[in-house]
Design an enzyme around this catalytic site. Structure first.
Site, short mmCIF file in Angstrom:
data_model
loop_
_atom_site.label_atom_id
_atom_site.label_comp_id
_atom_site.label_asym_id
_atom_site.label_seq_id
_atom_site.Cartn_x
_atom_site.Cartn_y
_atom_site.Cartn_z
CG HIS A 14 -2.14 -0.96 0.81
ND1 HIS A 14 -2.17 -2.26 1.23
CD2 HIS A 14 -3.21 -0.80 -0.01
CE1 HIS A 14 -3.23 -2.85 0.72
NE2 HIS A 14 -3.88 -1.99 -0.02
CD GLU A 19 -9.88 -7.82 -2.66
OE1 GLU A 19 -8.85 -7.22 -2.98
OE2 GLU A 19 -10.67 -7.40 -1.79
CG ASP A 64 -5.56 -8.46 -1.70
OD1 ASP A 64 -4.50 -8.74 -1.11
OD2 ASP A 64 -6.28 -7.52 -1.38
CB CYS A 92 -10.03 -1.28 -8.69
SG CYS A 92 -10.53 -2.55 -7.52
#
Ligand code: PEP
Ligand code: MG
Length: 577
Positions: free
Chosen positions: A191, A433, A457, A504
């Site tokens: 992240h 995911e 993920d 995304c």
């Protein structure tokens, strides 16, 4: 070259600035018996005095840089440092128990935290608990002569160098001054890397040794496109870096001409190129970069920014801000995705051996319905301000999806009964995911309005490769045929059921992935705003019909990620030729 270190190219761009070393100090200590209590109390009082000066300065900086709310937090810290029940109690323990100040401090910190955690349902008390922890850490650091680095004090251009940057640290970064990120740990989809791309800051992650090789204040060149850092550059290296920076800026300018265009493939198929947001304010950069929609608003950053859970009203305001900034455009807001590498300082959750396989995202929401229901109510209230889609993260099984939808429906009914308006064309979707969800995509597709593939993920879970582990960068490829198989299966299942499918995860803006996704008919590509125009440009040169042929060829012939990559590169060459 000896003064160059390399890592994973995580966010494009070039910057030149001195290093700001962000190192978590070692705050370990031993509990000791002491004989001279007065000397120990004097040592503790010195630490309190320095901490007070520091916090007083922080109150002023916060006032000018971050506003009154942030200043209030530090004012609360100051009050603790002046509170006899805190400071006085520590001195009493030193006196009575004849133990060192560090151990006495720990006793009082634990006492306060225990007392306040008993009242943890109360948001005000949770804030106080976080304040006590922060102040105790600051005092301990001074007792041990290990001052804490503080991102909020940065007030001139720097390149941040850290072992790793947690998402909550990156949430405090001011891009006006932070010109680049360099980390020892992390991968392309951790992240901190995603935040760097969102902020448009060059980043190189997973260097393994930046914090040991780089010293504080050292001049650096960071090239986030090549994954390279130059330490104390010479004249020649500096002018090459400046040329690279100019070329980068020229490219950005050329792409800017596409800002107002719709995204179309070379043979005229329209797809949506949408933005991923971390904070509501990111919507401005999304609009500036010509986003046709918002494909993912990661709401957890909203939760990370405060000292406690955002209230329902605060959330309504945040969601409304995004919806109103995107009039007539689809805005997908994802419910809270905490866990894995994302934590909230004020939410004490049990330690897990495998946090990415633990109680994260929708699992945490379903286990904490009060937090979940507040967020859903805020989303429902905000839905009237635009075209909202609510998206659930990390769905692995149908019962989870159904439970989430049931709770949403219950909150909606209650609001409607109370006379609150809710949008009639609200969409409800889920992320794909987890491999289980991709395998069962046909069943899920009957129960939602859309899918959005979370490739970050999906790659990690399909290949069993932790997305933050730099040792696994080679393995963690979205081009792996196993991952592609799940992606294509998901898109097909969506279309068979008549719903749309987006992506995304970071693969949505990967140039190698683009023909593999466009060729399979992906409807929406959602990404950090700074990649939107480059993807729109690439789409203009890619025929969907030709890309569909490439997809069939890859499906039939490729068995490894390297083979896939080679076939795409050959395709792109022949296409350009
Ligand atoms: C993903 O997993 O691809 C995704 C978009 O979600 P996050 O990166 O926030 O886990
Ligand atoms: Mg995810």
């Amino acid at each position: 070259m000896t003064n160059v270190i390399t890592g994973i190219a995580a966010s494009a761009g070039v910057a030149v600035a001195p290093a700001f070393l962000f190192l978590e100090p070692d705050l370990s200590y031993e509990r000791r018996q002491i004989t001279d209590q007065s000397a120990e109390i004097a040592r503790f009082e010195d630490a309190v005095a320095i901490a007070r000066q520091e916090v007083e300065a922080l109150v002023e900086t916060a006032k000018t840089k971050m506003g009154q709310d942030a200043a209030d937090v530090f004012t609360a810290h100051l009050m603790i440092l002046q509170d006899p029940e805190f400071v006085g109690a520590i001195e009493e323990i030193i006196q009575d128990q004849q133990i060192n100040a560090e151990a006495a401090l720990a006793q009082i910190e634990q006492k306060f935290v225990k007392l306040l955690s008993g009242l943890a349902g109360n948001a005000y008390m949770q804030e106080r608990m976080a304040d006590v922890r922060d102040v105790s850490k600051r005092l301990l650091a001074h007792l041990l002569h290990q001052p804490l680095p503080d991102l909020q004090t940065i007030s001139s251009p720097v390149i941040l160098v850290a072992a790793d940057l947690t998402p909550s640290m990156t949430a405090h970064v001011d891009p006006k001054f932070v010109k680049g990120f360099i980390t020892d740990e992390g991968g392309k989809t951790s992240h901190s890397a995603i935040m760097a791309r969102t902020l448009g800051i060059p980043a190189v992650v997973g260097t393994g040794k930046a914090t040991t090789d780089i010293s504080a204040g050292q001049q650096l060149v960071i090239d986030g496109s090549r994954g390279e850092i130059i330490l104390s550059p010479n004249q020649q290296q500096l002018s090459a870096a400046k040329n690279a920076r100019d070329a980068w800026q020229q490219r950005l300018q050329a792409e800017a001409a596409l800002r107002h265009d719709a995204s179309r493939t070379a043979d005229g198929h329209h797809v949506l190129v949408a933005a991923n947001l971390g904070l509501p304010a990111d919507v401005e950069a999304a609009a500036e970069n010509g986003a046709e929609a918002v494909g993912l608003f990661r709401t957890e950053f909203l939760y990370m920014h405060g000292e406690t859970f955002p209230t329902e009203a605060e959330q309504v305001a945040a969601y409304r801000q995004v919806l109103e900034a995107m009039p007539d455009r689809q805005v997908i807001i994802r419910t809270l995705d905490i866990g894995g590498d994302k934590r909230l300082p004020y939410w004490q959750l049990p330690q897990e051996d495998n946090p990415f396989l633990g109680v994260r995202a929708i699992r945490l929401s379903l286990a904490n319905e009060d937090v979940f229901r507040t967020q859903l109510r805020a989303l429902l209230r905000a839905s009237v301000y635009g075209r909202l889609g609510i998206m659930f993260p990390l769905i692995a099984s149908l019962p989870e999806l159904r439970a989430a939808k049931r709770i949403l429906q219950e909150e909606k009914t209650k609001l409607l009964q109370a006379g609150v308006k809710v949008s009639e064309d609200l969409q409800v979707g889920m992320m794909i995911e987890v491999p289980a969800a991709a395998i069962m995509a046909s069943a899920f597709a009957k129960e939602v309005d859309f899918f959005s593939i979370g490739s970050n993920d999906l790659v990690q879970y399909t290949l069993a490769a932790d997305r933050t582990n730099r040792e696994l960068a080679q393995l963690s490829q979205p081009y792996d045929p196993a991952v592609l198989y799940l992606i294509w299966r998901t898109i097909e299942a969506a279309h068979q059921a008549g719903i749309w499918c987006g992506m995304c995860g970071e693969a949505a803006c990967d140039p190698i992935m683009l023909p593999l996704l466009a060729g399979a008919g992906l409807d929406e590509f959602s990404m950090n705003s700074t990649s939107i125009l480059a993807v729109r440009d690439q789409l203009r040169h890619c025929s969907q019909t030709e890309a569909a042929k490439l997809v069939s060829q890859v499906r039939e012939q490729a068995a490894t990620a390297a083979e896939v990559k080679k076939m795409v590169i050959d395709f792109q060459k022949s296409y350009e030729a």
